[in-house]
Design a protein around this motif. Sequence first.
Motif, PDB file in Angstrom:
ATOM      1  N   ALA A   1       0.832  -1.207   0.000  1.00  0.00           N
ATOM      2  CA  ALA A   1       0.000   0.000   0.000  1.00  0.00           C
ATOM      3  C   ALA A   1       0.863   1.252   0.000  1.00  0.00           C
ATOM      4  CB  ALA A   1      -0.925  -0.009   1.213  1.00  0.00           C
ATOM      5  N   ALA A   2       1.950   1.236   0.773  1.00  0.00           N
ATOM      6  CA  ALA A   2       2.841   2.398   0.819  1.00  0.00           C
ATOM      7  C   ALA A   2       3.465   2.648  -0.550  1.00  0.00           C
ATOM      8  CB  ALA A   2       3.929   2.182   1.875  1.00  0.00           C
ATOM      9  N   GLN A   3       3.925   1.588  -1.187  1.00  0.00           N
ATOM     10  CA  GLN A   3       4.527   1.741  -2.508  1.00  0.00           C
ATOM     11  C   GLN A   3       3.515   2.196  -3.563  1.00  0.00           C
ATOM     12  OE1 GLN A   3       8.215   0.753  -3.848  1.00  0.00           O
ATOM     13  NE2 GLN A   3       7.879   2.204  -2.183  1.00  0.00           N
ATOM     14  N   GLN A   4       2.298   1.694  -3.479  1.00  0.00           N
ATOM     15  CA  GLN A   4       1.274   2.116  -4.436  1.00  0.00           C
ATOM     16  C   GLN A   4       0.943   3.597  -4.272  1.00  0.00           C
ATOM     17  OE1 GLN A   4      -0.137   0.322  -7.008  1.00  0.00           O
ATOM     18  NE2 GLN A   4      -1.037   2.301  -7.572  1.00  0.00           N
ATOM     19  N   ARG A   5       0.906   4.068  -3.021  1.00  0.00           N
ATOM     20  CA  ARG A   5       0.656   5.486  -2.779  1.00  0.00           C
ATOM     21  C   ARG A   5       1.728   6.337  -3.440  1.00  0.00           C
ATOM     22  NH1 ARG A   5      -0.551   3.778   2.489  1.00  0.00           N
ATOM     23  NH2 ARG A   5       1.473   4.496   3.262  1.00  0.00           N
ATOM     24  N   TRP A   6       2.980   5.934  -3.279  1.00  0.00           N
ATOM     25  CA  TRP A   6       4.066   6.708  -3.871  1.00  0.00           C
ATOM     26  C   TRP A   6       4.056   6.628  -5.386  1.00  0.00           C
ATOM     27  CZ3 TRP A   6       6.328  10.713  -2.242  1.00  0.00           C
ATOM     28  CH2 TRP A   6       6.512  10.922  -0.879  1.00  0.00           C
TER      29      TRP A   6
ATOM     30  N   LEU B   1      10.282   2.083   2.363  1.00  0.00           N
ATOM     31  CA  LEU B   1       9.249   1.980   1.342  1.00  0.00           C
ATOM     32  C   LEU B   1       8.244   3.116   1.391  1.00  0.00           C
ATOM     33  CD1 LEU B   1       8.716  -1.872   1.678  1.00  0.00           C
ATOM     34  CD2 LEU B   1       9.997  -0.657  -0.103  1.00  0.00           C
ATOM     35  N   ASP B   2       8.457   4.087   2.271  1.00  0.00           N
ATOM     36  CA  ASP B   2       7.531   5.218   2.377  1.00  0.00           C
ATOM     37  C   ASP B   2       8.322   6.514   2.476  1.00  0.00           C
ATOM     38  OD1 ASP B   2       5.063   6.497   2.587  1.00  0.00           O
ATOM     39  OD2 ASP B   2       5.047   6.383   4.769  1.00  0.00           O
ATOM     40  N   SER B   3       9.246   6.703   1.514  1.00  0.00           N
ATOM     41  CA  SER B   3      10.169   7.823   1.631  1.00  0.00           C
ATOM     42  C   SER B   3      10.447   8.490   0.285  1.00  0.00           C
ATOM     43  CB  SER B   3      11.492   7.335   2.253  1.00  0.00           C
ATOM     44  OG  SER B   3      12.351   8.411   2.545  1.00  0.00           O
ATOM     45  N   GLY B   4       9.426   8.549  -0.564  1.00  0.00           N
ATOM     46  CA  GLY B   4       9.575   9.282  -1.815  1.00  0.00           C
ATOM     47  C   GLY B   4      10.078   8.475  -2.987  1.00  0.00           C
ATOM     48  N   ILE B   5      10.201   7.151  -2.826  1.00  0.00           N
ATOM     49  CA  ILE B   5      10.738   6.302  -3.893  1.00  0.00           C
ATOM     50  C   ILE B   5       9.769   5.147  -4.158  1.00  0.00           C
ATOM     51  CG2 ILE B   5      12.656   4.848  -4.644  1.00  0.00           C
ATOM     52  CD1 ILE B   5      14.433   6.353  -2.650  1.00  0.00           C
ATOM     53  N   PHE B   6       9.476   4.924  -5.439  1.00  0.00           N
ATOM     54  CA  PHE B   6       8.788   3.699  -5.867  1.00  0.00           C
ATOM     55  C   PHE B   6       9.849   2.786  -6.464  1.00  0.00           C
ATOM     56  CE2 PHE B   6       6.746   1.268  -9.363  1.00  0.00           C
ATOM     57  CZ  PHE B   6       5.952   0.452  -8.572  1.00  0.00           C
TER      58      PHE B   6
END
Length: 500
Positions: free
Chosen positions: A28-33, A293-298
Amino acid sequence: MGIRSVLSKPLARWVAQRQQDWMYGPGAAQQRWFTRLVETARNTEFGRDHHFRDVHTVADFRQAVPVRDYEDLKPYIQKVVDGQENILWPGKPVYFAKTSGTTSGTKYIPLTKESIPNHINSARDALLNYVHETGNSRFLDGKLIFLSGSPELTQKNGIHVGRLSGIVNHHVPAYLRTNQLPSYETNTIDDWETKLETIIDETIHQPMSLISGIPPWVQMYFDRIQARTGKKIKDVFPDFSVFVYGGVNFEPYRAKLFESIGKRIDSIETYPASEGFIAYQDTQTEEGLLMLLDSGIFFEFIPTEEYFSENPRRLTIEEVELGKNYAVVINNNAGLWGYSIGDTVKFVSRDPYRLLVTGRIKHFISAFGEHVIGEEVEKALQYAMQQQPETEVVEFTVAPMVAPAEGLPYHEWLVEFATPPHDPARFAHDLDNRLIELNVYYDDLITGAILQPLRLTSLPRGAFQQYMKSQGKLGGQNKVPRLANDRKIADGLLAVMNNG
């Protein structure tokens, strides 16, 4: 306890709690980014060229955006360097992190106001995770030393340019600046050896509690201190309790470093790159580094065995498997798209996702199809050192000898020992046998008498330093590649040795 150590504990608790959301909801975190990045960049030149308005899924993105390295992305980056706006990311970058590319010459990696927190907050959070887990916060009241590049910046078309470590130096929180060493003036000294001596002058009588840097350069710092004082580091810096490092595998340096210190201390491994802060060690008890995984990078991941094929698979974080090597591809809020950073990693946990850095995708030996990689040579060295535990290694690299004056070709290991093995022949034999176990292709070549067993070349003390100095890369964040498919580094080292 001082005010810094007291206040760090509630902040550390907050960071650790906030981490839980994306650690255990990585997809979910990666999809958000992914969604945020593509939507933000739709009206940039890159976004228009790659039809971001029609990109709604990861599959759409992969169809629209190929995997590129710096050279491939350079036409866009050059426009940014030239001062144009809205090319890769809205507006202009705040900085360019300048790095030395092996094929591209100087590389200019953009950092934007949106991407800077990835670098700054991640370094902070690595320390706060340690505080939260161990309860040790007293080191924050002592002096903190960061062996890094110069903080001096130049400008290109209104954009500040410098080494990543120097740029980050400008963003050290105000509450830490008063106990940060070395001084700004010392950090700007160009000549590494002069700089190192000045750092020692500034730090040798200070209550150092945390030391951070790439292991071989920290070892050089320790060696110079011991030469001056005749003491172990623990006796020079009795408050020294935390070592922070990154950039290279620590294992070949561990024994020598802790021997120099004279006691075991806690260490925190980080995985920063100019393109983004990828991971850090979040616990002292589990293997691997926590992937951010929640820091501006996909992130995307390419199986290393497919990397050089025409259509390699590009996997999301939820598709990776444990124990397999992947090349790392990033898409970030600095405007890097489908960007291969050149590193390879292997996951050791998926709950949460923790990884080991295993090498560089283009650093390998395959002169005869063996495709020996960095992880394998490091494991072989670690095994041989375990068999003769008196051995201490300063630095090493491996290269093929394709056309020796006589006999079969072989791999040459060039090693600078702090303490050599009692039995160098057995050490070489152990290296070779372990490499045979780790790499089936190398095994076939040895068994089939295509290659002869590796040869160990012991280099005199200071050989790697002299070589790096001859290349203008002494100190800072510069690292010697563990292995290469040619003999440029090996011949350079031998030339230094013969001329010395």
